[in-house]
Design a protein around this motif. Sequence first.
Motif, PDB file in Angstrom:
ATOM      1  N   GLY A 129      -2.010  -3.437   4.897  1.00 28.60           N
ATOM      2  CA  GLY A 129      -3.377  -3.940   4.920  1.00 28.60           C
ATOM      3  C   GLY A 129      -3.457  -5.219   5.721  1.00 28.60           C
ATOM      4  O   GLY A 129      -2.550  -6.055   5.671  1.00 28.60           O
TER       5      GLY A 129
ATOM      6  N   LEU B 277       0.820  -1.209   0.000  1.00 22.91           N
ATOM      7  CA  LEU B 277       0.000   0.000   0.000  1.00 22.91           C
ATOM      8  C   LEU B 277       0.857   1.264   0.000  1.00 22.91           C
ATOM      9  O   LEU B 277       0.561   2.235  -0.693  1.00 22.91           O
ATOM     10  CB  LEU B 277      -0.940  -0.001   1.212  1.00 22.91           C
ATOM     11  CG  LEU B 277      -1.905  -1.192   1.317  1.00 22.91           C
ATOM     12  CD1 LEU B 277      -2.793  -1.037   2.543  1.00 22.91           C
ATOM     13  CD2 LEU B 277      -2.757  -1.309   0.060  1.00 22.91           C
ATOM     14  N   GLN B 278       1.899   1.276   0.809  1.00 19.72           N
ATOM     15  CA  GLN B 278       2.829   2.401   0.880  1.00 19.72           C
ATOM     16  C   GLN B 278       4.238   1.832   0.994  1.00 19.72           C
ATOM     17  O   GLN B 278       4.425   0.691   1.436  1.00 19.72           O
ATOM     18  CB  GLN B 278       2.524   3.302   2.082  1.00 19.72           C
ATOM     19  CG  GLN B 278       1.229   4.093   1.963  1.00 19.72           C
ATOM     20  CD  GLN B 278       1.114   5.144   3.048  1.00 19.72           C
ATOM     21  OE1 GLN B 278       2.104   5.661   3.551  1.00 19.72           O
ATOM     22  NE2 GLN B 278      -0.122   5.471   3.420  1.00 19.72           N
TER      23      GLN B 278
ATOM     24  N   GLY C  26      -3.319   3.099   6.788  1.00 29.44           N
ATOM     25  CA  GLY C  26      -3.223   2.640   5.424  1.00 29.44           C
ATOM     26  C   GLY C  26      -1.812   2.347   4.962  1.00 29.44           C
ATOM     27  O   GLY C  26      -1.539   2.267   3.757  1.00 29.44           O
TER      28      GLY C  26
END
Length: 282
Positions: free
Chosen positions: A235, A43-44, A232
Motif C-alpha cells: 500500500g 497486505l500480502q 494490492g
Amino acid sequence: MTPVGTSRACVPAYRSLSEFLLLEPHEHAYELADWMERATTALQPLDRKAWDAAYSWLRVTSGLRSISFDMAYDDGGMCAGGDFDLVWSEMMNEWQVYQVRLGYAASAIKALVRALRLPVGDVQAAVEGAESDVKLPQWTRLVHARSLAEHLDQHLAAVPSAAPAPVSSAVRAALDLSRKTANGEMGVPEPGHDDDMNFLPAGHELVCASREAASALLLGGQVLLAGAVEKGIIGAPDEDKYLLDGMWIQGPTGEPVWVDEEIPYGDYLAFLHLEHGEPPLA
C-alpha cells in the motif's frame, strides 16, 4: 605540463531543465528509499529479507559521495607521472563513484524483484510487466523515461527500442552496461592532452553512461513499486510528502503544475525522480 580542471560534459537535456529536472542518482535513491520505508507491507506476504535488503541497498546508493584513487606511478627512476597521474586520479575518483553507485542500484532493484515475489526472474521482464499494470496517465508518460532509454542506447551504440515500455527498455540498457563493465568490455578512461601538452580529463562518456544507467534502474524500482500498489501487494504510504519549497509535477495533459507544501505519497511515487525546482514567477 599542467592539469586542466574537469568540465561538465555529456549532460542530457533532462538534467538541465528549469522544470522537470531529473534528480542526481544519489538523491533519487534517497527519495525511493524514503517511500519504501513508509509503504504498507502487510497486505500480502512479501519476502521480508529481500525487502529490507532492497531498502538498505537504496540507502547505500544514496549515501555514496566519494571514492579516492591515487594513480601515481613511480618505477624508482627519475620520472614519475606527475600531472598526468594527478588528472587521472581525479578522473578515477569521479568515474568510480558512478560505477559503484550503478552496482548498488542494480543490487537494489534485483532485491526488490525478489521482495515482491514476482513470477519472473528477469528484472527487465518484471519491470515491463509492472509498466503494463499501471494505467494512470502519469505512469504511461513517466517523465524522461523514454529520453533516458534513448540516451543509454546511444552510449551502447544500440538501436533505440520502439516498444511502448520505455522504463523496461532503459533498465535493459542499464543492466547491459553493468554487465559489459563487469566483463571488462567498457575500458578504463585515461587523460588526454592539448597541443600545449596540458593534460585534460577524459572519459566523460563513461561517467555519463554510468550515471544515466543508475537513474534508469531507480526508475525501474519506481515502476515495480507502482505495479505492486496496483496489484494490492503493498500500500502507498497513508500520509503526505512535505515539500520544503514545492515542486513541479506533470498535469493530466503533460503540462507543468506547481505543487506547494505537500503531495500525497501515493501521487509522489510517479514524480519522486524530479528535482524540487524553482517556483513559478508571481
